[in-house]
Design a protein around this motif. Structure first.
Motif, PDB file in Angstrom:
ATOM      1  N   HIS A  10      49.708  44.444  61.355  1.00 30.30           N
ATOM      2  CA  HIS A  10      48.518  43.610  61.477  1.00 30.30           C
ATOM      3  C   HIS A  10      48.965  42.153  61.386  1.00 30.30           C
ATOM      4  O   HIS A  10      49.698  41.804  60.463  1.00 30.30           O
ATOM      5  CB  HIS A  10      47.533  43.913  60.343  1.00 30.30           C
ATOM      6  CG  HIS A  10      46.969  45.294  60.420  1.00 30.30           C
ATOM      7  ND1 HIS A  10      45.658  45.555  60.765  1.00 30.30           N
ATOM      8  CD2 HIS A  10      47.556  46.499  60.218  1.00 30.30           C
ATOM      9  CE1 HIS A  10      45.457  46.857  60.772  1.00 30.30           C
ATOM     10  NE2 HIS A  10      46.586  47.463  60.438  1.00 30.30           N
ATOM     11  N   ARG A  12      47.440  38.093  61.719  1.00 28.03           N
ATOM     12  CA  ARG A  12      46.323  37.184  61.976  1.00 28.03           C
ATOM     13  C   ARG A  12      46.805  35.744  61.997  1.00 28.03           C
ATOM     14  O   ARG A  12      47.773  35.382  61.334  1.00 28.03           O
ATOM     15  CB  ARG A  12      45.197  37.383  60.965  1.00 28.03           C
ATOM     16  CG  ARG A  12      45.497  36.913  59.556  1.00 28.03           C
ATOM     17  CD  ARG A  12      44.230  36.829  58.718  1.00 28.03           C
ATOM     18  NE  ARG A  12      43.679  38.120  58.337  1.00 28.03           N
ATOM     19  CZ  ARG A  12      42.379  38.412  58.441  1.00 28.03           C
ATOM     20  NH1 ARG A  12      41.523  37.525  58.938  1.00 28.03           N
ATOM     21  NH2 ARG A  12      41.927  39.575  58.034  1.00 28.03           N
ATOM     22  N   TYR A  13      46.112  34.942  62.820  1.00 26.40           N
ATOM     23  CA  TYR A  13      46.304  33.499  62.833  1.00 26.40           C
ATOM     24  C   TYR A  13      45.047  32.910  62.219  1.00 26.40           C
ATOM     25  O   TYR A  13      44.019  32.839  62.892  1.00 26.40           O
ATOM     26  CB  TYR A  13      46.470  32.964  64.259  1.00 26.40           C
ATOM     27  CG  TYR A  13      47.677  33.522  65.009  1.00 26.40           C
ATOM     28  CD1 TYR A  13      48.965  33.064  64.749  1.00 26.40           C
ATOM     29  CD2 TYR A  13      47.508  34.484  66.002  1.00 26.40           C
ATOM     30  CE1 TYR A  13      50.063  33.548  65.464  1.00 26.40           C
ATOM     31  CE2 TYR A  13      48.598  34.972  66.720  1.00 26.40           C
ATOM     32  CZ  TYR A  13      49.861  34.501  66.447  1.00 26.40           C
ATOM     33  OH  TYR A  13      50.940  34.984  67.164  1.00 26.40           O
ATOM     34  N   ASP A  15      41.653  32.878  60.936  1.00 30.98           N
ATOM     35  CA  ASP A  15      40.575  33.866  60.991  1.00 30.98           C
ATOM     36  C   ASP A  15      40.736  34.850  62.144  1.00 30.98           C
ATOM     37  O   ASP A  15      40.063  35.871  62.203  1.00 30.98           O
ATOM     38  CB  ASP A  15      39.207  33.164  61.148  1.00 30.98           C
ATOM     39  CG  ASP A  15      38.795  32.461  59.867  1.00 30.98           C
ATOM     40  OD1 ASP A  15      39.316  32.842  58.793  1.00 30.98           O
ATOM     41  OD2 ASP A  15      37.974  31.519  59.945  1.00 30.98           O
ATOM     42  N   VAL A  17      42.208  37.696  64.266  1.00 25.54           N
ATOM     43  CA  VAL A  17      43.083  38.870  64.137  1.00 25.54           C
ATOM     44  C   VAL A  17      43.736  39.114  65.494  1.00 25.54           C
ATOM     45  O   VAL A  17      43.060  39.455  66.470  1.00 25.54           O
ATOM     46  CB  VAL A  17      42.287  40.109  63.678  1.00 25.54           C
ATOM     47  CG1 VAL A  17      43.214  41.315  63.553  1.00 25.54           C
ATOM     48  CG2 VAL A  17      41.603  39.832  62.341  1.00 25.54           C
ATOM     49  N   ARG A  20      45.815  44.397  65.412  1.00 26.23           N
ATOM     50  CA  ARG A  20      45.075  45.218  64.459  1.00 26.23           C
ATOM     51  C   ARG A  20      45.643  46.632  64.440  1.00 26.23           C
ATOM     52  O   ARG A  20      45.024  47.565  64.933  1.00 26.23           O
ATOM     53  CB  ARG A  20      43.573  45.200  64.793  1.00 26.23           C
ATOM     54  CG  ARG A  20      43.265  45.377  66.262  1.00 26.23           C
ATOM     55  CD  ARG A  20      41.792  45.107  66.589  1.00 26.23           C
ATOM     56  NE  ARG A  20      41.533  43.710  66.901  1.00 26.23           N
ATOM     57  CZ  ARG A  20      40.629  42.945  66.279  1.00 26.23           C
ATOM     58  NH1 ARG A  20      39.875  43.443  65.339  1.00 26.23           N
ATOM     59  NH2 ARG A  20      40.464  41.682  66.635  1.00 26.23           N
TER      60      ARG A  20
END
Ligand code: ADP
Ligand code: ADP
Length: 228
Positions: A10, A12-13, A15, A17, A20
């Motif tokens: 997973h 994320r940058y 907020d 994603v 996943r």
């Protein structure tokens, strides 16, 4: 054996994603393609393997050993080399100078020199233009230069981000022929990102389809072709 294993990562940058739960595996000697539209998370997947982004969950193993938390330079020493999207060659330097930058990672100059000579046999277009500023090469030649420079570091695994981008079909086929030749001669394993599978299926052993940060499909290229 298994060279790369990506296990449910997973990323994320802030907020957003980007990945996943992405899993994939690449066996030594394979040519594997990740196919997916713009924004699917292909570049992020390669960046995670090369150590440029760190997943918040999941595992990445090279030769069965976890590389999470290692810096890109440490990971490169395991034999990985990334050809980034957009090529990132040095336009004001010559073709020869660009290739030598790749060679500097090898300490032995004699070995680097011999590598370069052998490598240039595969890239006649570059061999003829060794002293041109790289910025004056065509898009296809620049892509070839980016690949050749990455190979000068003597990787076992080449990660190639959208080598077809903006190139004519004939040039795309030439670049894939060179990549497949390198797989044989330099015993390379290839993990390649592409947006479309049209010209790629015939060159790849296996394909993963990535969309919206999730793997949608995995299969042998030959089976996918039959099912068309
Ligand atoms: P692809 O290579 O398939 O086009 P990317 O991995 O580049 O996809 O991007 C996946 C998602 O992550 C996209 O929504 C993209 O906008 C976003 N993204 C990629 N890099 C960054 C970054 N450095 N900062 C913020 N968002 C990013
Ligand atoms: P020498 O070390 O024999 O004095 P030069 O520096 O003049 O050699 O380079 C001669 C040729 O050898 C260059 O044109 C280049 O093709 C190759 N070469 C030298 N060093 C490297 C290197 N580190 N990586 C790749 N090729 C190299």
């Amino acid at each position: 054996g298994r060279l790369v294993e990506v296990d449910d990562i997973h990323v994320r940058y802030g907020d957003l994603v980007a990945l996943r739960g992405v899993s994939l595996a690449v066996e030594e000697g394979e040519v594997v393609c990740i196919i997916g539209p713009n924004g699917a998370g292909k570049s992020t997947t390669l960046a995670a393997i090369a150590g440029g982004v760190t997943p918040e969950a999941g595992a990445i193993r090279i030769d069965g050993r976890s590389i999470l938390g290692q810096r890109p330079e440490q990971i490169a020493r395991l034999g990985l080399s990334l050809v980034p999207e957009g090529r990132h060659i040095f336009g004001t330097l010559t073709v020869d100078e660009n290739l030598r930058i790749g060679g500097y990672i090898q300490r032995d100059r004699t070995a680097a020199k011999a590598d370069l000579e052998r490598l240039l046999e595969l890239f006649p277009r570059l061999a003829e233009r060794l002293h041109y500023p790289a910025g004056r090469l065509s898009g296809g030649e620049q892509q070839m230069l980016a690949v050749a420079r990455a190979v000068m570091t003597r990787p076992r695994l080449l990660l190639v981000d959208e080598p077809s981008l903006g190139l004519a079909p004939k040039i795309i086929d030439q670049i894939y022929e060179i990549l497949l030749d390198l797989r044989q001669r330099a015993k390379l394993t290839l993990l390649i990102n592409e947006q479309s599978s049209n010209r790629i299926l015939k060159h790849a052993d296996r394909i993963y389809v990535l969309r919206g940060g999730s793997m949608q499909l995995e299969g042998r290229a030959a089976d996918l072709q039959d099912g068309e």
